[in-house]
Design an enzyme around this catalytic site. Structure first.
Site, PDB file in Angstrom:
ATOM      1  N   HIS A 424      32.305   8.283  18.361  1.00 24.41           N
ATOM      2  CA  HIS A 424      32.049   7.435  19.567  1.00 24.41           C
ATOM      3  C   HIS A 424      30.818   6.666  19.200  1.00 24.41           C
ATOM      4  O   HIS A 424      30.487   5.501  19.851  1.00 24.41           O
ATOM      5  CB  HIS A 424      31.745   8.472  20.940  1.00 24.41           C
ATOM      6  N   ASP A 428      34.855   2.911  20.718  1.00 24.56           N
ATOM      7  CA  ASP A 428      34.693   3.182  22.098  1.00 24.56           C
ATOM      8  C   ASP A 428      36.287   3.394  22.364  1.00 24.56           C
ATOM      9  O   ASP A 428      37.213   3.112  21.905  1.00 24.56           O
ATOM     10  CB  ASP A 428      34.078   1.690  22.823  1.00 24.56           C
TER      11      ASP A 428
END
Length: 450
Positions: A424, A428
């Site tokens: 992350h 995304d």
């Protein structure tokens, strides 16, 4: 001047190497390019070649020694060259003056220390040079005449087998090796330990339990076996633990219709090809992933410190199970290869991986990884990131499952589950979803890959 033999670096992240065995011995004449020893890293075993022609001398590392990268472990001497000696520091005799300790070669010092031998006792006058032969001669003189035991450092055994032998109290000289060139493996030590174990005493007769007797209290759990961590397994544990601890990982999944992909693979198998290569579904997936990665370069990336690096090369690693653990050989420039070329490389890499014949270049440079457990009947799973890569794809088996058509009818179709694990810090959720959507387009419409 003497040419040093150093512990080489085979992999980018490699910090040490373990000496498995010397293929040439002290005093042997070698030619430049001759294999002189075997070294084990966390992934592979490699032969180290002589950097020059001459005489191998001054061996400073024995089997099972873990040596830092770049450290000198021996020398190659040309004619008239002499070996750089490691001299011991002077010592004081009775506090009245200084008497130099004998000069001891590195291998002799290591062998003497491992057997608790005082090298000073072997000297016959100040300044005597003590070599490995002196220590071995002394050790043999201390053994019974009938003893035929070989010096422990001359016995061929993998490091894990040596550790296990120490733990179980097994004499490696009494163990028959089943590995290459008679090298002793861990299983050989376990067999020897069982064979030499004293027989269990016959249990004393006991009275039959009465209805009022209580069952014996639960004791310790019975141990089936203890398996020491191999270098590969230890590295897998360290790297994946660090991956989970360091990277905030999330997973997105998608079901994909596999019928068209299966038809393409079946067609290529039935008509054959000039290279005689067997095309597999995994090869098709590598080609489809390469196509999708071209359209989403942010997935073909790595996170490091304060920056994200997007790679121009699409190098796809394919997780491959081997006896010792897991390797990830890499298909380099997969976006530039045809399906047949990918299948040929994949077959070659898989074969050499299971035979322990991969080279460092085969395992380096990966930018994305595929882990396919479908052949084991796994429906779906989550893969852990292969650092420093930003994403890894987990693929389950192809199976007939209910599928709702656009007109509402339900039919059985070939479906598989794809789960993308992403870092992350670099990726995304929306980006991961778009990548999977394009991957599904390529798999369900293989014409896009042409």
């Amino acid at each position: 001047m003497p040419t040093p033999v150093i512990m080489p670096k085979f992999e980018m992240a490699q910090e040490t190497g373990t000496v498995l065995q010397w293929l040439k011995q002290e005093g042997d004449v070698v030619q430049k390019g001759d294999a002189i020893l075997e070294v084990e890293t966390d992934k592979i075993t490699m032969e180290v070649e002589s950097p020059a022609s001459g005489v191998l001398a001054g061996i400073r590392a024995a089997a099972a020694d873990v040596i830092p990268i770049g450290q000198t472990i021996a020398f190659i001497l040309a004619a008239s060259e002499t070996l750089p000696l490691l001299e011991s520091a002077p010592v004081r005799a009775n506090g009245a003056g200084e008497s130099a300790k004998p000069v001891v070669t590195p291998v002799a010092a290591r062998l003497a220390e491992s057997h608790g031998v005082d090298v000073a006792a072997l000297a016959q006058g100040d300044g005597k040079r003590i070599t490995r032969a002196h220590v071995e001669s002394y050790l043999q003189s201390q053994q019974p005449v009938t003893s035929t035991a070989a010096p422990i450092d001359k016995i061929r055994a993998v490091p894990a087998a040596r550790r296990l032998a120490r733990e179980l109290g097994v004499d490696l000289a009494q163990v028959a090796g089943s590995g290459p060139h008679g090298r002793i493996q861990s299983v050989d030590v376990q067999v020897a330990a069982a064979a030499f174990a004293p027989p269990l005493a016959a249990p004393e007769p006991v009275a039959a339990p009465t209805p009022t007797d209580r069952p014996p209290a639960t004791g310790q759990l019975a141990i089936r076996r203890v398996v020491p961590l191999s270098t590969m397994r230890r590295t897998i544990a360290q790297r994946l633990t660090a991956s989970v601890q360091d990277a905030p990982q999330f997973v997105v999944g998608m079901e994909m219709l596999m019928g068209r992909a299966q038809e393409v693979v079946a067609d290529l198998r039935s008509v054959g090809n000039d290279a005689g290569v067997k095309v597999t579904l995994t090869a098709f997936l590598v080609r489809a992933c390469a196509w999708s990665l071209q359209r989403h370069p942010a997935i073909n990336a790595s996170f490091a410190g304060t920056q994200i690096t997007e790679w121009a090369d699409v190098n796809i690693g394919v997780a491959t199970a081997v006896e010792e653990g897991l390797l990830v050989p890499v298909i380099h420039h997969a976006d530039r290869l045809s399906l047949i070329e990918i299948a040929a490389q994949l077959d070659d890499l898989s074969t050499r991986a299971r035979a322990g014949q991969l080279q460092p270049a085969d395992l380096s440079g990966g930018t994305f990884t595929i882990s396919n457990l479908g052949m084991f009947g796994v429906d779906h799973f989550t893969a852990i990131l292969n650092p420093p890569q930003a994403a890894i794809l987990a693929v389950g088996r192809v199976a007939q499952r209910p599928h709702v058509l656009e007109d509402g009818r339900i039919e059985a179709r070939s479906l598989a589950t794809f789960n993308l694990t992403a870092d992350h810090r670099a990726v995304d959720g929306a980006l991961a979803g778009r990548f999977l959507a394009d991957l599904r387009r390529a798999i369900e419409h293989p014409g896009l890959l042409l």
